[in-house]
Design an enzyme around this catalytic site. Structure first.
Site, short mmCIF file in Angstrom:
data_model
loop_
_atom_site.label_atom_id
_atom_site.label_comp_id
_atom_site.label_asym_id
_atom_site.label_seq_id
_atom_site.Cartn_x
_atom_site.Cartn_y
_atom_site.Cartn_z
N ASP A 9 35.79 10.50 10.54
CA ASP A 9 34.73 9.53 10.32
C ASP A 9 35.37 8.30 9.66
O ASP A 9 36.52 8.37 9.21
CB ASP A 9 33.66 10.14 9.42
CG ASP A 9 32.58 9.16 9.05
OD1 ASP A 9 32.01 8.53 9.96
OD2 ASP A 9 32.32 8.99 7.85
N ASP A 11 33.32 5.22 7.62
CA ASP A 11 32.67 4.76 6.39
C ASP A 11 32.51 5.88 5.37
O ASP A 11 31.95 6.93 5.67
CB ASP A 11 31.29 4.17 6.71
CG ASP A 11 31.38 2.89 7.51
OD1 ASP A 11 31.86 1.90 6.96
OD2 ASP A 11 30.98 2.90 8.69
N ASP A 167 32.21 12.89 5.67
CA ASP A 167 31.79 12.71 4.27
C ASP A 167 30.30 12.87 4.07
O ASP A 167 29.81 12.74 2.95
CB ASP A 167 32.22 11.33 3.76
CG ASP A 167 31.42 10.20 4.41
OD1 ASP A 167 31.37 10.15 5.65
OD2 ASP A 167 30.86 9.38 3.67
#
Length: 225
Positions: A9, A11, A167
């Site tokens: 991922d 961001d 995250d």
């Protein structure tokens, strides 16, 4: 199980752009003498929800609110914050080790390609990335697996031979829906208890060498029909 590729991922995982997003909105609310609460700010899905955020600010400010000026001011402020960001702790070391191990790297993000690519290039991470798959290229966002499926297609790698890193809980759900095992590194704004579904949870990429992390993953779970 042989691993050929890692899919990250963007961001909140590779760079802490979640904090710069929140701070840019706090900055903009303060231009109007208002304070923005962190509670409920981050959505439980990927994709752009800024129109809803502008609508909330407009409702708080009233008829005098200038959407165009607000957007220009906030995005300029965020770009300045992003310019100072470095990769999250341990990420550069993981990327170097991935190269030594012969692993290909991809990014699967719900954000627009311009945002993702620009920050990867600026920080020097782009040189190690084989494939980008971004939110503007798919019809649905995480927890939908579309962006992970696109990354796998572009890599030419089967899901069982790749590992995802996320995250957020909806990111973990997206990766696993695509058939990937998923390592979670929770960002600052999500309760750690929400990551029970992840195959492995770490406090940061600096916790252990990449080889140890991959060796500690459980065998791939059987997908439900």
């Amino acid at each position: 199980m042989t691993i050929d590729a890692l899919i990250f991922d963007f961001d909140g995982l590779l760079l802490d752009t979640e904090t710069t997003l929140l701070e840019s909105w706090r900055f903009e609310w303060r231009q109007h003498g208002l304070e923005l609460s962190e509670h409920g700010f981050f959505a439980d899905h990927g994709g752009d929800v800024n129109e809803e955020r502008y609508a909330a600010l407009a409702a708080a400010v009233g008829p005098a609110y200038d959407r165009a000026a607000s957007h220009a001011r906030r995005t300029t402020y965020r770009r300045g914050l992003n310019q100072r960001l470095e990769p999250a702790p341990g990420i550069r070391a993981w990327f170097r080790e991935a190269g030594e191990l012969g692993l290909r790297l991809a990014v699967a993000s719900s954000s627009h390609e311009d945002h993702v690519r620009g920050n990867l290039v600026r920080t020097g991470l782009a040189a190690d990335i084989t494939v980008l798959a971004c939110g503007n290229e798919v019809a649905a966002h995480k927890p939908d697996p579309a962006v992970y499926l696109l990354a796998l297609k572009r890599l030419g790698v089967a899901a069982e031979r790749a590992v995802a890193f996320e995250d957020t809980p909806h990111g973990v759900a997206a990766a696993q829906a695509a058939g990937l095992r998923c390592v979670a590194i929770p960002n600052l704004y999500v309760e750690k208890a929400r990551f029970a579904a992840a195959d492995l949870v770490l406090p940061s990429a600096a916790t252990a060498p990449l080889s140890e992390v991959l060796a500690g993953l459980p065998e791939r779970r059987t997908r439900r029909p």
